[in-house]
Enzyme design. Structure first.
Site, PDB file in Angstrom:
ATOM      1  N   GLY A 144       0.823  -1.208   0.000  1.00  0.00           N
ATOM      2  CA  GLY A 144       0.000   0.000   0.000  1.00  0.00           C
ATOM      3  C   GLY A 144       0.855   1.255   0.000  1.00  0.00           C
ATOM      4  O   GLY A 144       1.963   1.291  -0.551  1.00  0.00           O
ATOM      5  N   SER A 145       0.359   2.282   0.680  1.00  0.00           N
ATOM      6  CA  SER A 145       0.967   3.613   0.573  1.00  0.00           C
ATOM      7  C   SER A 145       2.363   3.714   1.161  1.00  0.00           C
ATOM      8  O   SER A 145       3.065   4.702   0.910  1.00  0.00           O
ATOM      9  CB  SER A 145       0.049   4.642   1.240  1.00  0.00           C
ATOM     10  OG  SER A 145      -1.177   4.721   0.551  1.00  0.00           O
ATOM     11  N   VAL A 146       2.787   2.729   1.948  1.00  0.00           N
ATOM     12  CA  VAL A 146       4.170   2.733   2.435  1.00  0.00           C
ATOM     13  C   VAL A 146       5.140   2.785   1.259  1.00  0.00           C
ATOM     14  O   VAL A 146       6.233   3.353   1.353  1.00  0.00           O
ATOM     15  CB  VAL A 146       4.416   1.481   3.314  1.00  0.00           C
ATOM     16  CG1 VAL A 146       5.893   1.265   3.555  1.00  0.00           C
ATOM     17  CG2 VAL A 146       3.703   1.627   4.648  1.00  0.00           C
ATOM     18  N   LYS A 182       4.897   4.520  -1.337  1.00  0.00           N
ATOM     19  CA  LYS A 182       4.931   5.831  -1.998  1.00  0.00           C
ATOM     20  C   LYS A 182       6.261   6.546  -1.798  1.00  0.00           C
ATOM     21  O   LYS A 182       6.576   7.491  -2.528  1.00  0.00           O
ATOM     22  CB  LYS A 182       3.775   6.695  -1.497  1.00  0.00           C
ATOM     23  CG  LYS A 182       2.415   6.219  -1.995  1.00  0.00           C
ATOM     24  CD  LYS A 182       1.265   7.028  -1.399  1.00  0.00           C
ATOM     25  CE  LYS A 182      -0.075   6.512  -1.911  1.00  0.00           C
ATOM     26  NZ  LYS A 182      -1.224   7.205  -1.275  1.00  0.00           N
TER      27      LYS A 182
END
Length: 648
Positions: A354-356, A358
């Site tokens: 997920g957003s980790v 990014k």
């Protein structure tokens, strides 16, 4: 003068009887019959004589052949067989090496123990025979010979009493009366107790069977692993480093006579045992204990299926702790712990981050000079890219987010806008530099490389998923290693968990330090650490607040990133709408990094602290604050200026 006709007188001759002549034919027949009978008798005698001679000759030939076979072709084999009946080889087991933490605290070590053995059928036969002979010899002799049943009962009671009724007398007696040729009555017996039992009851045998001790129980069991009853590695490092830990058994060969006495001068082939080496790990058992406790509490509070956490040294990449919930206890029977976690999910179970993830997009954009922290982007509520429409987690119109705010608020749309500037090739190259799709080679068994699709296999939608952490997978250790790169001024040091090996003679061999890999410049790394402080920033109004303020630690600069990734429904191959991987990765302190902490929660129902939501940030806070206080890490001299996430 003589008279004519006078003759000298001779003695009188007996008068012959008058012969009656028989016919000639009768005489001939009688003569022929007699001759035939004589011939038959002679032939029979010759036949019997010859047959007897042949039989004797055959026996002699067979005997000669057997003698020849014994003396020539089979002689060597028979001599070897005879020697083997006398030859005895005694084995001296090597002592298994210990596993210790970075401070020399023992996580696993070996103590000498004994196993009580018994040969039921043989011993009972001897007892019965001795009792029978004693009865036949008279009462005075039988008084000195025990009744077999009473003797077995005495043995069972003695063993149960000395071993605190574990096993109990009934269990022992059942083994004593079994029809087996060999049984173990008890294992892991203290040598002094074993000697006392065998001295009192010579019928009971004792063999060395060293006992592996795990003083922390389940502490670091997912790393250390365990052994089987025979002392061989079964799980974890006990298995993968079995050759290093086990050592080499010693042995000596000698001959024993039929009376069991060793033949003098027959000792040969003597080899001393070489004990196993001690393996020192990078983990700190105090940190491991605390993290393991916090992980279990978070699992219970959140209702997650599983929770794992990893702590790395920010500079060296050394693993200080690696914990998961529901860990087994190697000091207990592993076979009876099927409901426990036997593996090490931190290295063996990849997930979509997920957003980790990014931070890779941010690193590529900053490193290539395509944006700066304060640039204001006009971010719409959705973006059409690669044939799919991607939306933010909350509904909004066009928002003036800064580059810092794009990541602080975890905007999918803003992240993809920046990814478009980077382009697929440079983005893929950055993913590879951060170590994704590659094993870390940390030194633990069962490590997964995760999944990073090669760029030539990307579909039209791949570039709309990968920058926001979907469509690829990584292990928790890989995730933490990404943030270690940022913490270490842009140099990725592959994580390791084995610090050194200590030979039985005390010689220390340091594990070769992995070479650092430059991923981004020191300036980019420092910029990212400052930008990602926005994630934990609080704002009473909510405008300038990040997605993980619960991770903040008062007095310290903290940088990190929250992550939420939909899990795949195997029934349809599509994503669930309500089942997520919840992640958090952070650096403490951000201004002078000491620790990198990675957290993964599998399908939690609540936040890590039990509060509404599904954030792993509270667990990061608990671990980071404890670490900073325990090691007296100085407070950040400057809390850092407030960051602007949304332009006004």
């Amino acid at each position: 003068m003589s008279r004519r006709g006078d003759r000298p007188r001779t003695p009188a001759q007996p008068r012959k009887k008058a012969r009656v002549d028989q016919p000639r034919s009768a005489r001939t027949r009688r003569t022929r019959v007699s001759e035939a009978e004589a011939g038959l008798r002679s032939s029979s005698f010759v036949f019997r004589h010859r047959t007897g001679n042949l039989a004797i000759l055959a026996v002699l030939v067979i005997a000669a052949v057997q003698l020849f076979m014994l003396q020539v072709p089979r002689a060597a084999g028979l001599r070897a067989e005879a020697a083997s009946q006398l030859k005895v080889t005694d084995i001296t087991p090597a002592i298994r090496g210990s596993i210790i933490d970075r401070n020399n605290d023992k996580l696993a070590f070996t103590i000498e123990a004994r196993a009580l053995t018994f040969q039921p059928t043989r011993v009972r036969k001897q007892l019965d025979e001795a009792w029978r002979k004693a009865q036949e010899a008279g009462s005075s002799t039988s008084d000195d010979v025990p009744n077999p049943d009473e003797r077995l009962n005495e043995i069972a009671k003695e063993i149960a009493a000395r071993l605190n009724n574990t096993p109990d007398a009934k269990t022992v007696l059942k083994k004593l009366k079994s029809n087996e040729t060999f049984v173990y009555l008890a294992r892991a017996v203290d040598p002094a107790i074993a000697n006392a039992i065998t001295d009192k009851f010579p019928e009971v045998g004792s063999e060395r069977q060293d006992l592996r001790q795990y003083p922390g129980g389940s502490l670091a069991a997912n790393i250390v692993g365990g052994i089987d009853w025979d002392g061989h590695g079964l799980l974890g490092l006990e298995d993968s480093l079995d050759a290093v830990l086990a050592g080499t058994d010693g042995s000596v060969t000698y001959d024993r006579g039929s009376d069991g006495v060793v033949i003098p001068g027959s000792y040969r082939n003597r080899h001393d045992a070489v004990d196993g080496s001690t393996v020192q790990l990078t983990i700190d058992d105090d940190i491991q204990y605390h993290v393991q406790q916090q992980v279990q509490m978070a699992k219970d509070a959140s209702g997650a299926k599983n929770v794992s956490a990893v702590v790395l040294d920010a500079k060296t990449g050394e693993v200080l702790a690696m914990s998961n919930d529901n860990t087994f206890d190697p000091s207990q029977d592993i076979g009876r712990q099927a409901d426990r976690q036997m593996g090490n999910p931190s290295v063996s179970s990849p997930f979509e981050p997920g957003s980790v993830n990014k931070i890779v997009t941010a690193a590529a954009a900053i490193e290539n000079g395509l944006t700066n922290p304060d640039e204001v982007l006009q971010v719409p509520g959705s973006i059409h890219m690669g044939g799919v429409t991607v939306r933010d987690a909350w509904n909004h119109g066009v928002m003036p987010y800064t580059t810092t705010g794009v990541f602080g608020k975890s905007s999918n749309v803003g992240t993809l806008m920046l990814a478009q500037r980077v382009g697929p090739e440079r983005f893929y190259e950055m993913l590879r530099k951060f170590g994704l799709g590659q094993r870390t080679n940390v030194g633990l068994p069962g490590e997964s490389s995760g999944l990073l699709p090669p760029i030539d296999q990307w579909s039209g939608s791949s570039f709309s998923n990968l920058p926001i952490g979907q469509g690829l997978s990584m292990t928790l250790l890989q995730m933490a290693a990404m943030y270690q790169t940022v913490a270490n001024d842009g140099v990725r040091v592959p994580p390791r968990i084995i610090k050194s090996t200590i030979a039985p003679d005390g010689t220390v061999t340091e594990e070769e330090r992995p070479e650092g890999i430059r991923v981004i410049s020191p300036e980019t790394a420092r910029t990212l650490r400052s930008m990602f402080r926005s994630v934990v920033q609080r704002d009473p109004m909510g405008v300038q607040q990040g997605t993980g303020p619960q991770a903040a630690v008062e007095g310290y600069q903290i940088a990190g990133k929250t992550g939420t990734a939909q899990q795949i429904n195997p029934a349809c191959g599509c994503y669930y709408d309500d089942v997520y991987w919840i992640t958090f990765a952070g650096i403490a302190p951000a201004d002078d990094p000491r620790y990198v902490i990675g957290i993964m929660m599998d399908a939690p129902q609540r936040a890590a602290d039990g509060s509404p939501g599904s954030s792993a940030a509270p667990l990061f806070h608990e671990i980071a604050s404890w670490l900073l206080q325990r090691h007296n890490v100085p407070l950040s001299p400057d809390p850092g200026p407030p960051l602007t996430l949304q332009a006004t």
